[in-house]
Write an enzyme that holds these catalytic residues in place. Structure first.
Site, PDB file in Angstrom:
ATOM      1  N   SER A   1       0.833  -1.199   0.000  1.00  0.00           N
ATOM      2  CA  SER A   1       0.000   0.000   0.000  1.00  0.00           C
ATOM      3  C   SER A   1       0.874   1.258   0.000  1.00  0.00           C
ATOM      4  CB  SER A   1      -0.934  -0.060   1.211  1.00  0.00           C
ATOM      5  OG  SER A   1      -1.908   0.926   1.140  1.00  0.00           O
TER       6      SER A   1
ATOM      7  N   ASP B   1      -9.793  -3.828  -6.212  1.00  0.00           N
ATOM      8  CA  ASP B   1      -9.236  -3.129  -5.061  1.00  0.00           C
ATOM      9  C   ASP B   1      -9.757  -1.692  -5.052  1.00  0.00           C
ATOM     10  OD1 ASP B   1      -7.765  -1.925  -3.077  1.00  0.00           O
ATOM     11  OD2 ASP B   1      -5.813  -2.631  -3.777  1.00  0.00           O
TER      12      ASP B   1
ATOM     13  N   HIS C   1      -7.528  -5.193  -0.612  1.00  0.00           N
ATOM     14  CA  HIS C   1      -6.297  -4.419  -0.705  1.00  0.00           C
ATOM     15  C   HIS C   1      -5.106  -5.177  -0.124  1.00  0.00           C
ATOM     16  CE1 HIS C   1      -4.013  -0.814  -1.245  1.00  0.00           C
ATOM     17  NE2 HIS C   1      -3.819  -0.618   0.036  1.00  0.00           N
TER      18      HIS C   1
END
Lengths: 267, 427
Positions: free
Chosen positions: A95, A217, A245
């Site tokens: 991320s 996502d 995610h």
């Protein structure tokens, strides 16, 4: 300062194996890697850590100014690389840590030699000519969610969460503690993450890069994955058939396969 | 309500008939019925979030039909955008890691617009091989609860803002106090030719302005003036007197450096200023230093202040008595006692305030006193003024909480040319 305990650095895997530095994203801590780290440690030197303010890091080292921008998190990464004298590091960032990796690689080009980005987004908020998927109001909503969810964190439990080497069982009793963060700290990390714009920094990437995205996502939609892939010359894009995610949790085998294939091709 | 047909266990009396009816009603509340119309929402989703099963309660809250939702929507489609991020960064990872998550507060979107604050709890159900198969979620209507929590949160924010403000105010006040306090004392002692001077100020509490003061300043090319004293009381009023005292003595000394004259001027000023009420007074020693060959001549006068202490090169330590001097500022005219002495090489004059002699020591909390001070000072003969101050500071620190007053120290001495001869060590 002892960086290893400050960032709760853990090291597994053969001593002379190629180095993988696993960096968690906004939300939880290094437990995010629990389904892939053991398998990786069979063939790699696996370094995991918690950013200051997350997990069992030393909360007393947290500073609202330093951690208000991604540079502060990149500094954590650089300091860990230096403290352990890591060389030829493959940086695996989940991320927002994908962008932290970009900044860290620019700061220590002699140490970080490849980047693996899991669900990267250089900019979450839409702007003219760019679609990140979110509006400023959406981010406010997220901050509201953070305020109304303490997730097991409370000031009295903080010392336990921070690490209590004498009584490790204490930590295990806490529910939701993997994502337990002081709400004030979580807020600063959320703002640093979701209000960041690293699109210019992406252009500086000059190491082999893998962009690993999920087919569904919300946080890093495929459009954004394609953008990252486009901007970084020679990068490789792999789309996993996974929702959410966190493919390292929801699709660990596929994530491992993509990771090891990419790293294998580098050496 | 009534069952027909033969009963397997026929009632034997009127009382059991009503009990049986209630039991029958319970039986009719089947598990399916409970699932559909429970006072909470039930939701089962596949691992990719697709909604596989949902109860009527939740459909009613959402304002949607079963056909719209089942197999067509994902769980996160029900959430606000901010809620989706929260779900994907906290809820989903925790559920993967722990197999369950409880009590997460999020908002779900209603079909016609508007939101319903809910509390979510989820568990994953594994198949026979242990692989996660589906996620079961209960949804509680948390409208009232969240309104209450928001109220608490707002109160906390208000309290935090107030605390921050209070801390800032306190910091500003302490800065102002520190600046004021410094205006009452010289930032550093000026170098006096042929002499050495050292000082120390012990503050009993950083929040309180002390009433002790001292100073050392040139009068002309040859002479230097010094003073040290103690204003009665503490706090801003005492500090105001201290300030008036310091600048009055400085100005008076330039006009007429005679010690008695300087103290007399101060007496007149303080008495006039505070005569109208709230009488304020101080004790003080004022003196003048003048180089005379190898020695320094000291002329001083005292107004009700503890006597100065002289530590001689020959190993003796004696008070310089100034009896009879009155408190400064208490009467329209006051007598002050003058005395003189000479300081030779190795001699040091020590001025102090009564915080030092009135400190409490030992378990009986006895006064430290004049005799103990003189004995302590006797061990310090042959030491330079800065060493005397160092030793005295150590003494003050050793009193711990026995020292509850501000204490000022000023040491003036004539250095020896041979600082460490060691020929006659102190006894």
């Amino acid at each position: 300062m002892d960086i290893v305990s400050r960032n709760n650095v853990t090291v597994t895997g053969p001593q002379d194996a190629p180095v993988l530095l696993l960096a968690h994203g906004f939300g939880c801590d290094q437990n995010m890697w629990r389904l892939v780290a053991p398998a990786l440690a069979e063939n790699y030197r696996v370094i995991q850590f918690d950013y200051v303010g997350s997990g069992r890091s030393d909360l007393s080292a947290w500073d609202a100014t330093r951690y208000a921008t991604l540079d502060g998190y990149a500094q954590d990464v650089v300091e860990i690389c230096e403290a352990l004298d890591l060389r030829e590091v493959s940086f695996v960032g989940h991320s927002v840590s994908s962008m932290v990796g970009v900044l860290a690689a620019a700061a220590t080009p002699d140490r970080i030699t490849s980047l693996i980005m899991i669900g990267p987004s250089p900019c979450y908020v839409d702007s003219p000519g760019y679609r990140g998927g979110f509006s400023a109001e959406d981010i406010d909503e997220l901050l509201e969610s953070l305020d109304s969810n303490y997730l097991g964190w409370s000031a009295t439990m903080a010392p336990v969460i921070m690490g209590n080497p004498d009584r490790p069982e204490l930590g295990e009793e806490l529910t939701n503690s993997f994502c337990a963060t002081d709400p004030a700290i979580a807020r600063v990390f959320a703002r640093a993450t979701f209000l960041s714009d690293s699109r210019d920094d992406l252009k500086t990437v000059n190491v082999p890069t893998l962009v690993l995205e999920c087919s569904q996502d919300v946080i890093a939609p495929r459009e954004v994955g394609a953008y990252v892939h486009d901007v970084i010359p020679g990068s490789r894009l792999v789309t996993l058939d996974a929702t959410g995610h966190c493919p390292q949790l929801s699709a660990p085998e596929a994530t491992l396969a993509a990771l090891t294939e990419f790293i294998g091709n580098q050496s | 309500m009534c069952r027909t047909g033969p009963s397997p266990d026929p009632p034997e009396g009127g009382e059991t008939t009503s009990t049986d009816a209630a039991f029958t009603a319970l039986l009719e509340d089947s598990a399916d019925e409970l699932y559909e119309s429970a006072p909470c929402g039930y939701l089962s989703t596949l691992m990719d979030g697709t909604i596989a099963k949902i109860n009527t309660t939740l459909l009613t809250w959402l304002g949607r039909s079963r056909e719209e939702v089942v197999g067509r929507m994902r769980f996160t489609d029900l959430l606000t955008v901010g809620g989706k991020i929260y779900h994907d960064t906290h809820f989903a990872p925790l559920l993967s890691m722990q197999g369950s998550v409880s009590g997460i507060a999020l908002d779900i979107k209603k079909a016609e617009g508007g939101r319903l604050p809910v509390l979510l709890s989820s568990v994953t159900k594994n198949d026979s091989t242990g692989r996660p198969q589906l996620i079961r979620t209960t949804v509680f209507d948390a409208s009232d609860r969240r309104a209450y929590e928001r109220e608490l949160l707002r109160e906390r924010q208000v309290a935090e803002a107030a605390r921050t403000q209070a801390e800032e105010d306190r910091e500003r006040l302490q800065e102002a106090l520190a600046v004021l306090q410094q205006s009452l004392l010289p930032a550093a002692l000026p170098p006096v030719p042929g002499m050495e001077a050292a000082s120390h100020y012990h503050t009993a509490s950083p929040d309180r302005l002390g009433g002790d003061f001292y100073d050392l300043f040139p009068l002309d090319g040859k002479r230097w003036a010094f003073f040290l004293g103690d204003v009665c009381g503490k706090g801003p009023q005492a500090a105001a007197v201290t300030s008036l005292t310091r600048y009055t003595l400085r100005a008076a000394a330039l006009h007429d450096p005679d010690p008695v004259a300087a103290l007399t001027t101060l007496n007149t000023v303080l008495h006039e200023r505070y005569a109208a009420g709230d009488p304020r007074y101080c004790t003080a020693i004022f003196g003048v230093l003048e180089q005379a060959g190898d020695t320094v001549k000291v002329e001083l006068a005292s107004g009700g202040h503890p006597p100065a202490l002289v530590m001689r090169q020959d190993g003796s330590a004696e008070y310089l008595p100034t009896p009879g001097g009155l408190l400064v500022g208490i009467l329209p005219s006051a007598p002050f006692t003058a005395t003189t002495t000479e300081l030779a090489a190795g001699d040091t004059l020590l001025l102090y305030t009564d915080g030092l002699t009135e400190a409490r020591i030992g378990e009986e909390r006895e006064l430290f006193g004049d005799v103990a001070l003189r004995d302590f000072a006797a061990d310090l003969t042959h030491t330079a003024p800065h060493e005397v101050i160092e030793a005295m500071t150590g003494l003050l620190n050793s009193f711990g909480d026995g020292l509850d007053d501000d204490t000022a120290l000023l040491a003036l001495g004539v250095p020896t040319d041979r600082p460490d001869t060691g020929s006659d060590s102190p006894t």
